[in-house]
Motif scaffolding. Structure first.
Motif, PDB file in Angstrom:
ATOM      1  N   ALA A 289       0.871  -1.319   0.069  1.00 10.70           N
ATOM      2  CA  ALA A 289      -0.144  -0.101  -0.241  1.00 10.70           C
ATOM      3  C   ALA A 289       0.825   1.315   0.025  1.00 10.70           C
ATOM      4  N   ALA A 290       1.977   1.137   0.689  1.00 12.55           N
ATOM      5  CA  ALA A 290       2.673   2.372   0.832  1.00 12.55           C
ATOM      6  C   ALA A 290       3.548   2.649  -0.697  1.00 12.55           C
ATOM      7  N   CYS A 316       1.468   1.023  -9.392  1.00  5.29           N
ATOM      8  CA  CYS A 316       2.750   0.755  -8.439  1.00  5.29           C
ATOM      9  C   CYS A 316       2.312  -0.352  -7.504  1.00  5.29           C
ATOM     10  N   ILE A 317       1.100  -0.471  -7.019  1.00  4.81           N
ATOM     11  CA  ILE A 317       0.796  -1.781  -6.552  1.00  4.81           C
ATOM     12  C   ILE A 317       1.087  -3.001  -7.188  1.00  4.81           C
ATOM     13  N   ALA A 454       8.051   1.730   2.939  1.00  2.00           N
ATOM     14  CA  ALA A 454       8.434   0.649   2.026  1.00  2.00           C
ATOM     15  C   ALA A 454      10.062   0.028   2.266  1.00  2.00           C
ATOM     16  N   GLU A 455      10.937   1.052   2.775  1.00  4.89           N
ATOM     17  CA  GLU A 455      12.319   0.772   3.289  1.00  4.89           C
ATOM     18  C   GLU A 455      12.435   0.046   4.416  1.00  4.89           C
ATOM     19  N   GLN A 456      11.094  -0.052   5.306  1.00  4.72           N
ATOM     20  CA  GLN A 456      11.201  -0.792   6.600  1.00  4.72           C
ATOM     21  C   GLN A 456      12.057  -0.067   7.540  1.00  4.72           C
TER      22      GLN A 456
END
Length: 589
Positions: A289-290, A316-317, A454-456
Motif C-alpha cells: 500500500a505504501a 505501483c501496487i 517501503a524501506e522498513q
C-alpha cells in the motif's frame, strides 16, 4: 706513624703519591693535547691536575709497561707489592662503599673525560645547532604506519572503550562475530566506510588491535596477526540483499553499546542473532500500500491530476506484486526490473489508448522512481569519495544495470505499443504542481513517509525523515524561484538533506543513510527519464534530444547522490560531541 698513614692514603698534598710513575712515558688521552699533559706534570701541587696520565698495564693495548707502587718511606726506586703497608702497627682505613679505589693506575681511555676539567665547554655551537635543528625539522615525529584504530576518527565510534580483560582467549570467535556484523550491515544497505568503522570499533573494544580489514564490493576479509601468534584470516561474502533500515538502526545501536563498553562479546552475539531473526516493523500488505500511495503523491507533486494519481496508485501496487513474484521465481534483478518498468509503461499506454484524458508520461513517473536504485547510488557515491574504488565500481555497475533495465523495459513497452496500433503518446512537460505550496509540502511529506515504510524504517524515524524531506523541498522551491538551473537545484537541496540527515540520525542513534535516502527520493527526475527514452525509441528524429535528455537525467541523479555525501561531510564538525554525550549519559546510569 700518622704521617706515614696520611702519605699512604694520598691525602697529604705535600707528598708525591707516585714518584716512579712520573718517570714513565705519558700517554695523552683523546681530546687532551700532549702539551697540556706535560704542563700538568709540572703544575703546582696545590692545584688539581687538568687530567691524569694514563699508563698501560699488561694485557692492555698500550704496551707491556708495568707501573708498580713504591713502598712508602723507602728509597726512590724501591718497589713493593701493591696494597702492602710498611708497618704491622698501622691499620689500613676501611674503604667506603661506592668509593673509587685510588690505588688503580690503569683506566680505560673511554672512561675518562675527554675535556679538561679546568676548561669550560663552549655551548654556543650547541645552542646554534639546536636553533638550526628547530628551523629545518618539523614539530611532528617522522611519518609512521597509521594505527587501525585511527580510522575511527570522524565516525560515531571514535575513541572506543577497550575492555580491560584484553584480547579474548579465542580471538576466532571475535572475528566470526565481526564478520556476522559486517554481513548484516551490508545486507541492510550500509556503506563500506560504515561497515569498516564498525568492524574496527568492535574488534578494538574486544581487545583485538592487530587487525586488518579489507572490503571489496561484497566480500569482507579480516586478518588478525598478534605478536608471536599464528595469523588468522577469515572471509565472508554477502550474497543477498533486503530492505531493512530498522535492522540497520539496531545494528548501529549495538555497535555503539559495544564501543561504550557495556556489552560483552557473548551478549553482543546474542543481540545480533535477535536482530537478524526479528520480523520487519511493517507487514507486506502495508509495504504494498505504501508503494501505491507514494506513486499517487509523486504524480500529484509533479503536476498530475486525481485521475493520473489513481492510475499511478494502481500501477505501483501491481509493480510491487509482480516484483515479489519474480523474486520468488529467482528471476535475475535485471529482467525483473525491466519487466516491472514495461508493465508501468503498458498501463500508461493502455489508458492513453482509451482516450480518457490521461497524460501517460505522468503516470509512469511513480513507477520509475520506485524502481530507481536510490540507496545503492548514494552508497556507491559514498564509497567512491571515501576511498573504496573497487566497492564503488561494483555498486555503480549494479546500479547502472538497474537503470539500464528500466530503460530497456520502457523501450520494449513503447515499441510493443506502437506495433499493436497504440497512437503516439503526447509527452507532457511538467510545468509545476497544480496545488498551492502548503498542499505540495504535505504531498512531499506523505511521499517520504511512504518510502520510509517501503524501506522498513524504524517507526521513530518516519516523522523526522519526512520533515527533513519537506525542508529540502522548501529549499528546492526557493532555489528554483531564484533562477538556479534544474541541474543545480536538486543538488543544493540534497546537500541540505544530507546535513540534516546526519545530525538527526546520530542524535537518534541511527546511521545517516537511513534518513537521507527516503528524504531525497522526490528529487529524482523520473519524468525526464521517460521522455528521453520515448525520444530514443519512437520519435527517431528526436534521437539527439533524447540522448541529451538522458545524459542530463544521469547527471542530476549523480549530483543528488553527491550532494547527500557532501552534506554528510559538512555536518561532521557539528556532530563530534554526539557520541561522547551518549557515553556520558550511559556512564551516569
Amino acid at each position: 706513624m700518622g704521617e706515614k698513614t696520611e702519605a699512604d692514603d694520598g691525602r697529604n698534598p705535600n707528598t708525591n703519591p707516585a714518584p716512579v710513575a712520573e718517570q714513565l712515558p705519558i700517554i695523552p688521552t683523546a681530546g687532551t693535547p700532549a702539551s697540556a699533559a706535560a704542563q700538568d706534570r709540572g703544575a703546582p701541587q696545590d692545584s688539581p691536575p687538568a687530567t691524569r696520565p694514563v699508563h698501560s698495564l699488561p694485557g692492555t693495548p698500550g704496551g707491556p709497561v708495568t707501573a708498580e707502587r713504591p713502598v712508602p718511606g723507602g728509597r726512590p726506586g724501591t718497589t713493593g707489592k701493591p696494597g702492602r703497608t710498611p708497618s704491622a702497627k698501622t691499620k689500613p682505613r676501611p674503604r667506603q662503599a661506592n668509593k673509587p679505589d685510588r690505588r688503580t693506575y690503569s683506566t680505560p681511555t673511554d672512561a675518562l673525560p675527554t675535556t679538561p676539567r679546568s676548561v669550560r665547554p663552549d655551548r654556543s655551537n650547541a645552542a646554534a645547532r639546536k636553533v638550526l635543528r628547530r628551523l629545518v625539522q618539523g614539530e611532528a615525529p617522522p611519518t609512521q604506519a597509521m594505527s587501525i584504530v585511527e580510522r575511527l576518527a570522524g565516525s560515531p565510534y571514535a575513541n572506543p572503550t577497550i575492555q580491560a580483560v584484553g584480547p579474548d582467549i579465542n580471538a576466532r570467535r571475535t572475528l566470526d562475530f565481526a564478520l556476522g556484523l559486517a554481513e548484516t550491515m551490508f545486507r541492510y544497505g550500509a556503506g563500506a566506510l560504515e561497515v569498516e568503522t564498525s568492524i574496527i570499533a568492535v574488534t578494538a573494544a574486544f581487545g583485538l588491535d592487530n587487525i586488518e580489514v579489507d572490503i571489496t564490493n561484497q566480500s569482507v576479509i579480516l586478518n588478525y596477526s598478534a605478536k608471536d601468534q599464528t595469523p588468522v584470516t577469515v572471509l565472508r561474502v554477502v550474497r543477498s540483499w533486503t530492505n531493512n533500515y530498522a535492522g540497520l538502526l539496531k545494528v548501529h545501536q549495538l555497535v555503539t553499546d559495544i564501543v561504550d563498553g557495556g556489552t560483552s562479546r557473548i551478549d553482543a552475539a546474542v543481540r545480533l542473532d535477535e536482530i537478524t531473526h526479528k520480523p520487519k516493523p511493517f507487514p507486506r500488505w502495508m509495504v504494498t500500500a505504501a508503494f501505491g500511495i507514494f506513486g499517487a503523491a509523486i504524480v500529484s507533486f509533479i503536476g498530475g491530476g486525481p485521475l493520473e494519481s489513481f492510475i499511478s496508485f494502481a500501477s505501483c501496487i501491481g509493480v510491487d506484486l509482480l516484483s515479489r513474484q519474480l523474486g520468488k521465481w529467482r528471476v535475475p534483478e535485471f529482467f525483473a526490473v525491466a519487466t516491472s518498468a514495461g508493465m508501468v509503461t503498458i498501463v500508461a499506454m493502455f489508458f492513453w489508448w482509451l482516450d480518457i484524458g490521461v497524460a501517460p508520461s505522468l503516470v509512469v513517473v511513480g513507477g520509475i522512481l520506485l524502481l530507481l536504485p536510490t540507496g545503492r547510488l548514494v552508497s556507491a557515491t559514498q564509497d567512491a569519495i571515501n576511498g573504496y574504488p573497487v566497492t564503488a565500481a561494483g555498486r555503480y555497475l549494479s546500479a547502472f544495470l538497474v537503470f539500464a533495465a528500466i530503460i530497456s523495459g520502457i523501450a520494449v513497452a513503447l515499441v510493443a505499443g506502437a506495433l499493436i496500433g497504440i497512437p503516439e503518446l503526447q509527452l507532457t512537460t511538467s510545468v509545476g504542481p497544480l496545488y498551492p505550496l502548503p498542499v505540495v509540502a504535505v504531498l512531499v511529506f506523505i511521499a517520504v513517509a511512504m518510502i520510509c515504510v517501503a524501506e522498513q524504517t524504524d517507526m521513530k524515524l518516519v516523522l523526522p525523515t519526512s520533515l527533513i524531506g519537506v525542508t529540502g523541498f522548501l529549499l528546492y522551491s526557493l532555489v528554483v524561484t531564484l533562477g538556479v538551473g534544474y541541474r543545480l537545484a536538486p543538488a543544493i537541496a540534497a546537500v541540505l538533506i544530507g546535513m540534516l540527515a546526519r545530525i538527526v540520525a546520530l542524535r537518534m542513534g541511527a546511521p545517516q543513510l537511513v534518513v537521507a535516502v527516503p528524504a531525497v527520493m522526490f528529487l529524482y527526475p523520473g519524468l525526464m527519464v521517460f521522455r528521453s527514452m520515448y525520444g530514443l525509441t519512437i520519435e527517431t528524429e528526436l534521437a539527439g534530444a533524447g540522448s541529451s535528455s538522458l545524459f542530463n537525467a544521469l547527471t542530476i541523479i549523480l549530483a543528488i547522490a553527491g550532494g547527500v555525501v557532501l552534506g554528510d561531510n559538512l555536518a561532521r564538525p557539528l556532530t563530534k560531541g554526539v557520541s561522547s554525550n551518549e557515553r556520558r549519559r550511559n556512564r551516569r546510569r
